[in-house]
Design a protein around this motif. Structure first.
Motif, PDB file in Angstrom:
ATOM      1  N   LYS A  46      55.737  13.567  61.386  1.00 46.36           N
ATOM      2  CA  LYS A  46      57.058  13.387  60.770  1.00 46.36           C
ATOM      3  C   LYS A  46      57.189  14.273  59.550  1.00 46.36           C
ATOM      4  CE  LYS A  46      60.905  10.795  60.624  1.00 46.36           C
ATOM      5  NZ  LYS A  46      61.568  11.343  59.460  1.00 46.36           N
ATOM      6  N   SER A  47      58.234  15.083  59.530  1.00 53.49           N
ATOM      7  CA  SER A  47      58.491  15.952  58.389  1.00 53.49           C
ATOM      8  C   SER A  47      59.893  15.687  57.844  1.00 53.49           C
ATOM      9  CB  SER A  47      58.376  17.425  58.802  1.00 53.49           C
ATOM     10  OG  SER A  47      59.517  17.825  59.551  1.00 53.49           O
ATOM     11  N   GLN A  48      60.242  16.389  56.779  1.00 54.99           N
ATOM     12  CA  GLN A  48      61.568  16.238  56.183  1.00 54.99           C
ATOM     13  C   GLN A  48      62.669  16.625  57.162  1.00 54.99           C
ATOM     14  OE1 GLN A  48      58.946  17.852  54.938  1.00 54.99           O
ATOM     15  NE2 GLN A  48      58.844  17.733  52.694  1.00 54.99           N
ATOM     16  N   LEU A  89      49.173  18.198  57.453  1.00 52.77           N
ATOM     17  CA  LEU A  89      48.988  16.758  57.294  1.00 52.77           C
ATOM     18  C   LEU A  89      48.874  16.377  55.821  1.00 52.77           C
ATOM     19  CD1 LEU A  89      46.472  16.038  60.211  1.00 52.77           C
ATOM     20  CD2 LEU A  89      48.885  15.376  60.105  1.00 52.77           C
ATOM     21  N   THR A  90      48.168  17.186  55.059  1.00 56.92           N
ATOM     22  CA  THR A  90      48.006  16.911  53.632  1.00 56.92           C
ATOM     23  C   THR A  90      49.334  17.025  52.901  1.00 56.92           C
ATOM     24  OG1 THR A  90      45.722  17.713  53.703  1.00 56.92           O
ATOM     25  CG2 THR A  90      46.763  17.585  51.543  1.00 56.92           C
ATOM     26  N   GLN A  91      50.120  18.042  53.248  1.00 55.50           N
ATOM     27  CA  GLN A  91      51.412  18.229  52.588  1.00 55.50           C
ATOM     28  C   GLN A  91      52.393  17.116  52.934  1.00 55.50           C
ATOM     29  OE1 GLN A  91      52.418  22.177  53.952  1.00 55.50           O
ATOM     30  NE2 GLN A  91      51.502  23.164  52.161  1.00 55.50           N
ATOM     31  N   LEU A  92      52.406  16.706  54.198  1.00 54.52           N
ATOM     32  CA  LEU A  92      53.376  15.700  54.639  1.00 54.52           C
ATOM     33  C   LEU A  92      52.983  14.284  54.246  1.00 54.52           C
ATOM     34  CD1 LEU A  92      54.280  16.981  58.227  1.00 54.52           C
ATOM     35  CD2 LEU A  92      55.587  17.270  56.118  1.00 54.52           C
ATOM     36  N   TYR A 199      58.638   0.899  61.380  1.00 55.43           N
ATOM     37  CA  TYR A 199      57.766   0.649  60.244  1.00 55.43           C
ATOM     38  C   TYR A 199      58.185   1.575  59.108  1.00 55.43           C
ATOM     39  CZ  TYR A 199      55.412   4.774  62.219  1.00 55.43           C
ATOM     40  OH  TYR A 199      55.137   6.020  62.737  1.00 55.43           O
ATOM     41  N   PRO A 200      57.760   1.309  57.888  1.00 56.22           N
ATOM     42  CA  PRO A 200      58.128   2.195  56.774  1.00 56.22           C
ATOM     43  C   PRO A 200      57.630   3.615  57.058  1.00 56.22           C
ATOM     44  CG  PRO A 200      57.209   0.146  55.949  1.00 56.22           C
ATOM     45  CD  PRO A 200      56.979   0.138  57.436  1.00 56.22           C
ATOM     46  N   GLN A 201      58.516   4.562  56.982  1.00 55.93           N
ATOM     47  CA  GLN A 201      58.187   5.932  57.364  1.00 55.93           C
ATOM     48  C   GLN A 201      58.773   6.886  56.330  1.00 55.93           C
ATOM     49  OE1 GLN A 201      59.973   7.732  61.063  1.00 55.93           O
ATOM     50  NE2 GLN A 201      57.890   7.489  61.844  1.00 55.93           N
ATOM     51  N   ARG A 202      58.053   7.914  56.020  1.00 58.48           N
ATOM     52  CA  ARG A 202      58.571   8.930  55.099  1.00 58.48           C
ATOM     53  C   ARG A 202      59.692   9.716  55.778  1.00 58.48           C
ATOM     54  NH1 ARG A 202      54.907  12.730  51.992  1.00 58.48           N
ATOM     55  NH2 ARG A 202      56.360  12.222  50.304  1.00 58.48           N
TER      56      ARG A 202
END
Length: 235
Positions: A46-48, A89-92, A199-202
């Motif tokens: 999941k990304s912006q 993965l680290t950035q997201l 579920y809570p997701q960015r």
């Protein structure tokens, strides 16, 4: 005895692990034909901007040909895909609540350099199953068996060899599984129903079919509750 047979995949979604959870024996179907545009070497996070693909490059130039089995697929290490995937993965997820709980173990997978695709995806899937608290399942590979026939014949041969009495499959298999033949072999069939809560997701809006990593990073120990502990019951 409950059995699930699925092709090995890269960081699969939660439905894959729901099937693992329901099995007594889980067989990685690694000696069937590799599908170039499937989930064997790629998945979404999941990304912006929504779902973002992470793809492991595999060798081309005649290596991946018609009929090549999954366990013969080699990773293309001429590209720094592992560094790129871990950086993504680290950035997201670096600010996700539970990212650092799993980061150390996961980074070791991305630092490894196995030659074959399955030598990464299978151990990584087993690790992720353990992170979800799954400890009762016996993992096997179809390439370790001598199987005969095509499709239904081959699958039935595998199920008989592992001693299965109940086969759990994805819903799309309704179109090709011969239920009568399974019944005659003494094997019942169950088709999965994928109906999971959000579920809570960015980065809203919510996207369901992304890698299990998304759920683990966001929910930690509560992750299983969004897969098999649905509506207060165990599925």
């Amino acid at each position: 005895m409950n059995c699930v047979v699925l092709q090995p995949s890269y960081i699969p979604w939660r439905g894959y692990f729901h099937q693992i959870r329901k099995a007594d024996v889980f067989v990685f179907y690694d000696d069937v034909q590799y599908d170039k545009h499937g989930w064997r070497n790629r998945n979404c996070v999941k990304s912006q901007k929504g779902a973002q693909w992470l793809t492991i490059p595999v060798r081309s130039g005649g290596c991946v040909t018609e009929g090549t089995p999954i366990h013969d697929i080699r990773i293309d290490w001429n590209r720094r895909w592992n560094t790129d995937h871990w950086k993504t993965l680290t950035q997201l997820y670096g600010k996700a609540s539970f990212f650092h709980r799993y980061a150390g173990d996961l980074e070791r997978f991305y630092q490894s350099r196995p030659e074959r695709l399955v030598d990464l995806t299978i151990p990584l899937t087993e690790y992720l199953a353990g992170a979800l608290g799954i400890s009762h399942v016996r993992f096997l590979k179809s390439s370790d068996f001598r199987l005969h026939g095509n499709k239904n014949d081959r699958l039935l041969d595998l199920l008989n060899q592992v001693g299965a009495t109940h086969y759990i499959s994805g819903p799309s298999a309704r179109s090709y599984l011969d239920a009568d033949r399974f019944a005659r072999a003494g094997i019942t069939i169950e088709f999965m129903k994928y109906d999971y809560p959000e579920y809570p997701q960015r980065f809203p809006p919510f996207i369901s079919q992304v890698s299990i990593l998304d759920l683990l990073f966001m929910a930690g120990d509560e992750a299983p509750g969004y897969i098999w502990n649905v509506s207060g019951g165990i599925a």
